[in-house]
Write a protein that holds these residues in place. Structure first.
Motif, PDB file in Angstrom:
ATOM      1  N   PHE A   1     -16.323  65.163  57.170  1.00  0.00           N
ATOM      2  CA  PHE A   1     -16.823  66.517  56.573  1.00  0.00           C
ATOM      3  C   PHE A   1     -16.234  66.765  55.159  1.00  0.00           C
ATOM      4  O   PHE A   1     -15.479  66.043  54.659  1.00  0.00           O
ATOM      5  CB  PHE A   1     -15.952  67.557  57.339  1.00  0.00           C
ATOM      6  N   ILE A   2     -17.082  67.684  54.630  1.00  0.00           N
ATOM      7  CA  ILE A   2     -16.793  67.994  53.253  1.00  0.00           C
ATOM      8  C   ILE A   2     -16.969  69.509  53.018  1.00  0.00           C
ATOM      9  O   ILE A   2     -17.892  70.217  53.351  1.00  0.00           O
ATOM     10  CB  ILE A   2     -18.168  67.638  52.085  1.00  0.00           C
ATOM     11  N   ILE A   3     -15.866  70.101  52.571  1.00  0.00           N
ATOM     12  CA  ILE A   3     -15.699  71.590  52.246  1.00  0.00           C
ATOM     13  C   ILE A   3     -15.908  71.687  50.863  1.00  0.00           C
ATOM     14  O   ILE A   3     -15.679  70.984  49.792  1.00  0.00           O
ATOM     15  CB  ILE A   3     -14.477  72.309  52.760  1.00  0.00           C
TER      16      ILE A   3
ATOM     17  N   ALA B   1     -10.608  72.278  57.502  1.00  0.00           N
ATOM     18  CA  ALA B   1     -10.653  71.868  56.011  1.00  0.00           C
ATOM     19  C   ALA B   1     -10.217  73.189  55.372  1.00  0.00           C
ATOM     20  O   ALA B   1     -10.573  74.382  55.872  1.00  0.00           O
ATOM     21  CB  ALA B   1     -11.961  71.226  55.605  1.00  0.00           C
ATOM     22  N   GLY B   2      -9.609  72.909  54.116  1.00  0.00           N
ATOM     23  CA  GLY B   2      -9.532  73.934  53.209  1.00  0.00           C
ATOM     24  C   GLY B   2      -9.482  73.826  51.599  1.00  0.00           C
ATOM     25  O   GLY B   2      -9.555  72.743  51.607  1.00  0.00           O
ATOM     26  N   ILE B   3      -9.913  74.640  50.981  1.00  0.00           N
ATOM     27  CA  ILE B   3     -10.030  74.728  49.696  1.00  0.00           C
ATOM     28  C   ILE B   3      -9.483  75.677  48.754  1.00  0.00           C
ATOM     29  O   ILE B   3      -9.641  76.861  49.024  1.00  0.00           O
ATOM     30  CB  ILE B   3     -11.496  74.235  49.259  1.00  0.00           C
TER      31      ILE B   3
ATOM     32  N   ASN C   1     -18.858  83.992  46.323  1.00  0.00           N
ATOM     33  CA  ASN C   1     -17.780  84.135  47.359  1.00  0.00           C
ATOM     34  C   ASN C   1     -17.938  83.292  48.717  1.00  0.00           C
ATOM     35  O   ASN C   1     -18.206  84.046  49.721  1.00  0.00           O
ATOM     36  CB  ASN C   1     -17.672  85.862  47.516  1.00  0.00           C
ATOM     37  N   THR C   2     -18.634  82.382  48.561  1.00  0.00           N
ATOM     38  CA  THR C   2     -19.098  81.363  49.727  1.00  0.00           C
ATOM     39  C   THR C   2     -18.542  80.098  49.807  1.00  0.00           C
ATOM     40  O   THR C   2     -18.377  79.411  48.866  1.00  0.00           O
ATOM     41  CB  THR C   2     -20.918  81.240  49.698  1.00  0.00           C
ATOM     42  N   SER C   3     -18.136  79.943  51.024  1.00  0.00           N
ATOM     43  CA  SER C   3     -17.834  78.504  51.494  1.00  0.00           C
ATOM     44  C   SER C   3     -18.725  77.567  52.360  1.00  0.00           C
ATOM     45  O   SER C   3     -19.388  78.316  53.217  1.00  0.00           O
ATOM     46  CB  SER C   3     -16.530  78.855  52.130  1.00  0.00           C
ATOM     47  N   TYR C   4     -18.746  76.531  52.299  1.00  0.00           N
ATOM     48  CA  TYR C   4     -19.502  75.632  52.979  1.00  0.00           C
ATOM     49  C   TYR C   4     -18.870  74.443  53.317  1.00  0.00           C
ATOM     50  O   TYR C   4     -17.785  73.943  52.833  1.00  0.00           O
ATOM     51  CB  TYR C   4     -20.703  75.048  52.013  1.00  0.00           C
ATOM     52  N   LEU C   5     -19.364  74.079  54.883  1.00  0.00           N
ATOM     53  CA  LEU C   5     -18.387  73.021  55.603  1.00  0.00           C
ATOM     54  C   LEU C   5     -19.959  72.098  55.910  1.00  0.00           C
ATOM     55  O   LEU C   5     -20.592  72.381  56.646  1.00  0.00           O
ATOM     56  CB  LEU C   5     -17.850  73.578  56.861  1.00  0.00           C
ATOM     57  N   GLN C   6     -20.001  71.084  55.384  1.00  0.00           N
ATOM     58  CA  GLN C   6     -20.905  69.989  55.536  1.00  0.00           C
ATOM     59  C   GLN C   6     -20.335  68.975  56.541  1.00  0.00           C
ATOM     60  O   GLN C   6     -19.230  68.348  56.206  1.00  0.00           O
ATOM     61  CB  GLN C   6     -21.411  69.340  54.407  1.00  0.00           C
ATOM     62  N   MET C   7     -20.912  68.975  57.657  1.00  0.00           N
ATOM     63  CA  MET C   7     -20.490  67.943  58.757  1.00  0.00           C
ATOM     64  C   MET C   7     -21.266  66.963  59.076  1.00  0.00           C
ATOM     65  O   MET C   7     -22.580  67.301  59.445  1.00  0.00           O
ATOM     66  CB  MET C   7     -20.270  68.801  59.868  1.00  0.00           C
ATOM     67  N   ASN C   8     -20.758  65.856  58.837  1.00  0.00           N
ATOM     68  CA  ASN C   8     -21.786  64.580  58.922  1.00  0.00           C
ATOM     69  C   ASN C   8     -21.172  63.778  60.098  1.00  0.00           C
ATOM     70  O   ASN C   8     -19.919  63.939  60.362  1.00  0.00           O
ATOM     71  CB  ASN C   8     -21.814  63.713  57.769  1.00  0.00           C
ATOM     72  N   SER C   9     -21.858  62.795  60.655  1.00  0.00           N
ATOM     73  CA  SER C   9     -21.611  61.793  61.677  1.00  0.00           C
ATOM     74  C   SER C   9     -20.638  62.442  62.838  1.00  0.00           C
ATOM     75  O   SER C   9     -19.608  62.120  63.321  1.00  0.00           O
ATOM     76  CB  SER C   9     -20.529  60.664  61.125  1.00  0.00           C
ATOM     77  N   LEU C  10     -21.391  63.746  63.141  1.00  0.00           N
ATOM     78  CA  LEU C  10     -20.888  64.552  64.208  1.00  0.00           C
ATOM     79  C   LEU C  10     -20.595  63.720  65.652  1.00  0.00           C
ATOM     80  O   LEU C  10     -21.331  63.002  65.816  1.00  0.00           O
ATOM     81  CB  LEU C  10     -21.526  65.821  64.498  1.00  0.00           C
ATOM     82  N   LYS C  11     -19.470  63.990  66.075  1.00  0.00           N
ATOM     83  CA  LYS C  11     -19.187  63.367  67.476  1.00  0.00           C
ATOM     84  C   LYS C  11     -18.858  64.599  68.642  1.00  0.00           C
ATOM     85  O   LYS C  11     -18.805  65.660  68.282  1.00  0.00           O
ATOM     86  CB  LYS C  11     -17.648  62.747  67.466  1.00  0.00           C
TER      87      LYS C  11
END
Length: 122
Positions: A67-69, A49-51, A76-86
C-alpha cells in the motif's frame, strides 16, 4: 465545518489493486495528519497508513510494501493506493484527518469519513 467525501472502494480479485481517496472541504486552515484505518467484522479498527504534512509516512506491517499513502495538500485530499490485495485486506476503510480550522483561534479538528467497503475475493 469539515466535510468528507470518501471514494474508491469495491470488489476486487486477489492480486488486484484499488485506489481510495478522501477529500476534505470546509473552513480548513491546515491538515497536519491524514490517515487510513480499517475494520473487519469482529475486529477492532486498526491503523493502515498515515502521513504527516511534512510527508512522513507510516504503515501497518501487514500492508507495508503493498500500500502507498499520499496526499495533495492543495486539494486537501488523501489517497491510498492498494496493490497486491489479499482476502485478509477485506474491511471497511475509514479516512481520518487532523488539523486546524480557519476560524478564530484556529481550533483543532479531527474528522472521520463514513467508511468505504473493500472486498477482496475471487
Amino acid at each position: 465545518q469539515v466535510q468528507f467525501v470518501e471514494s474508491g472502494g469495491g470488489l476486487v480479485q486477489p492480486g488486484g489493486s484499488l485506489r481510495l481517496s478522501c477529500a476534505a472541504s470546509g473552513s480548513i486552515f491546515s491538515i497536519l495528519y491524514m490517515g487510513w484505518y480499517r475494520q473487519a467484522p469482529g475486529n477492532q479498527r486498526e491503523l493502515v497508513a498515515g502521513i504527516t504534512n511534512g510527508g512522513i509516512v507510516n504503515y501497518a506491517v501487514a500492508v507495508k510494501g503493498r500500500f502507498i499513502i499520499s496526499r495533495d495538500n492543495a486539494k486537501n485530499t488523501s489517497y491510498l493506493q492498494m496493490n497486491s490485495l489479499k482476502p485478509e485486506d477485506t474491511a471497511v476503510y475509514y479516512c481520518t484527518m487532523k488539523g486546524n480550522l480557519a476560524t478564530k483561534g484556529r481550533p483543532e479538528f479531527i474528522t472521520w469519513g463514513q467508511g468505504t467497503q473493500v472486498t477482496v475475493s475471487s
